[in-house]
Design an enzyme around this catalytic site. Structure first.
Site, PDB file in Angstrom:
ATOM      1  CB  CYS A   4      -0.947  -0.018   1.201  1.00 24.52           C
ATOM      2  SG  CYS A   4      -1.843   1.419   1.418  1.00 24.52           S
ATOM      3  CB  CYS A   7       0.828   1.348   4.584  1.00 23.75           C
ATOM      4  SG  CYS A   7      -0.677   0.875   5.117  1.00 23.75           S
ATOM      5  N   GLY A  92     -14.076   6.318  -8.180  1.00 22.89           N
ATOM      6  CA  GLY A  92     -12.834   6.584  -8.914  1.00 22.89           C
ATOM      7  C   GLY A  92     -11.660   6.558  -7.744  1.00 22.89           C
ATOM      8  CB  THR A  94      -6.360   5.881  -7.892  1.00 23.13           C
ATOM      9  OG1 THR A  94      -6.042   6.904  -7.106  1.00 23.13           O
ATOM     10  CG2 THR A  94      -7.257   6.276  -8.877  1.00 23.13           C
ATOM     11  CG  HIS A  97      -4.269   3.710   3.336  1.00 21.90           C
ATOM     12  ND1 HIS A  97      -3.308   3.097   4.156  1.00 21.90           N
ATOM     13  CD2 HIS A  97      -4.641   4.674   4.588  1.00 21.90           C
ATOM     14  CE1 HIS A  97      -2.896   3.822   5.470  1.00 21.90           C
ATOM     15  NE2 HIS A  97      -4.161   4.587   5.583  1.00 21.90           N
ATOM     16  CG  HIS A  99      -7.305   8.814   0.356  1.00 23.95           C
ATOM     17  ND1 HIS A  99      -7.297   7.605  -0.043  1.00 23.95           N
ATOM     18  CD2 HIS A  99      -7.458   9.633  -0.708  1.00 23.95           C
ATOM     19  CE1 HIS A  99      -7.686   7.597  -1.185  1.00 23.95           C
ATOM     20  NE2 HIS A  99      -7.786   9.060  -1.730  1.00 23.95           N
ATOM     21  CG  HIS A 101      -8.820  13.885  -2.108  1.00 22.42           C
ATOM     22  ND1 HIS A 101      -7.842  13.955  -2.857  1.00 22.42           N
ATOM     23  CD2 HIS A 101      -9.460  12.678  -1.913  1.00 22.42           C
ATOM     24  CE1 HIS A 101      -7.837  12.600  -3.402  1.00 22.42           C
ATOM     25  NE2 HIS A 101      -8.625  12.024  -2.952  1.00 22.42           N
TER      26      HIS A 101
HETATM   27  P1  5GP Z   1      -7.973   8.629  -5.041  1.00 26.06           P
HETATM   28  O1  5GP Z   1      -8.311   9.037  -6.531  1.00 26.06           O
HETATM   29  O2  5GP Z   1      -7.686   7.579  -4.567  1.00 26.06           O
HETATM   30  O3  5GP Z   1      -9.348   9.368  -3.898  1.00 26.06           O
HETATM   31  O4  5GP Z   1      -6.999   9.690  -4.638  1.00 26.06           O
HETATM   32  C1  5GP Z   1      -5.599   9.270  -4.557  1.00 26.06           C
HETATM   33  C2  5GP Z   1      -4.617  10.464  -4.563  1.00 26.06           C
HETATM   34  O5  5GP Z   1      -3.514  10.141  -4.103  1.00 26.06           O
HETATM   35  C3  5GP Z   1      -4.756  11.082  -5.947  1.00 26.06           C
HETATM   36  O6  5GP Z   1      -4.976  12.392  -5.724  1.00 26.06           O
HETATM   37  C4  5GP Z   1      -3.078  11.123  -6.456  1.00 26.06           C
HETATM   38  O7  5GP Z   1      -2.701  12.294  -6.976  1.00 26.06           O
HETATM   39  C5  5GP Z   1      -2.640  10.829  -4.959  1.00 26.06           C
HETATM   40  N1  5GP Z   1      -1.102   9.986  -4.899  1.00 26.06           N
HETATM   41  C6  5GP Z   1      -1.024   8.803  -5.283  1.00 26.06           C
HETATM   42  N2  5GP Z   1       0.037   8.444  -5.150  1.00 26.06           N
HETATM   43  C7  5GP Z   1       0.634   9.297  -4.642  1.00 26.06           C
HETATM   44  C8  5GP Z   1       2.130   9.480  -4.029  1.00 26.06           C
HETATM   45  O8  5GP Z   1       3.065   8.697  -4.084  1.00 26.06           O
HETATM   46  N3  5GP Z   1       2.417  10.863  -3.188  1.00 26.06           N
HETATM   47  C9  5GP Z   1       1.371  11.715  -2.924  1.00 26.06           C
HETATM   48  N4  5GP Z   1       1.835  12.912  -2.241  1.00 26.06           N
HETATM   49  N5  5GP Z   1       0.140  11.613  -3.471  1.00 26.06           N
HETATM   50  C10 5GP Z   1      -0.156  10.668  -4.211  1.00 26.06           C
HETATM   51 ZN    ZN Z   2      -2.148   1.255   3.708  1.00 25.08          ZN
END
Ligand code: 5GP
Ligand code: ZN
Length: 113
Positions: A4, A7, A92, A94, A97, A99, A101
């Site tokens: 992950c 993580c 969406g 990606t 884990h 989180h 925003h």
């Molecule tokens: P999701 O689409 O899952 O809600 O958001 C995942 C977010 O994680 C995306 O906005 C993406 O830009 C961010 N993200 C993915 N990998 C990394 C990383 O290695 N470092 C940072 N700082 N953000 C990441």
């Molecule tokens: Zn995790």
């Protein structure tokens, strides 16, 4: 969880720009910002998404929102901000884990709700 990326970020195995940290959560700047301020707040335990929140781990969600309020103030988001939490493929998500925003620093026009 070994594979992950969040993580790994929490553990310091992948570098990140830390914004805030306490016993429960870690917050860092999104690598692909969608607004002038784009911070990710993640619990320090691996919860895949909101579908896996229950009474054993919901304290992490409460602490994440306490952190969100602190971070938004520290980032100067006095005019408002949006908190988004994607759960699952249709939303969406990606990174699997949990989180949150924090998006701010701009007047947002497009919205789902
Ligand atoms: P999701 O689409 O899952 O809600 O958001 C995942 C977010 O994680 C995306 O906005 C993406 O830009 C961010 N993200 C993915 N990998 C990394 C990383 O290695 N470092 C940072 N700082 N953000 C990441
Ligand atoms: Zn995790």
């Amino acid at each position: 969880m070994a594979d992950c990326i969040f993580c790994m970020i929490i553990n310091g195995d992948i570098p990140s720009t830390k914004v805030y940290e306490d016993e429960y959560v870690y917050a860092f700047r999104d690598i692909n910002p969608q607004a002038p301020v784009h911070v990710l707040v993640v619990p320090k335990v691996h919860i895949a998404c909101t579908a896996d929140i229950d009474e054993s781990n919901s304290v992490y969600v409460a602490k994440a929102y306490e952190a969100i309020a602190k971070i938004a103030k520290a980032e100067g988001l006095d005019a408002g901000y949006r908190v988004i939490c994607n759960c699952g493929d249709d939303a969406g998500q990606t990174v699997k884990h949990l989180h949150f925003h924090i998006l701010g620093g701009v007047k947002m026009t497009e919205k789902m709700v």
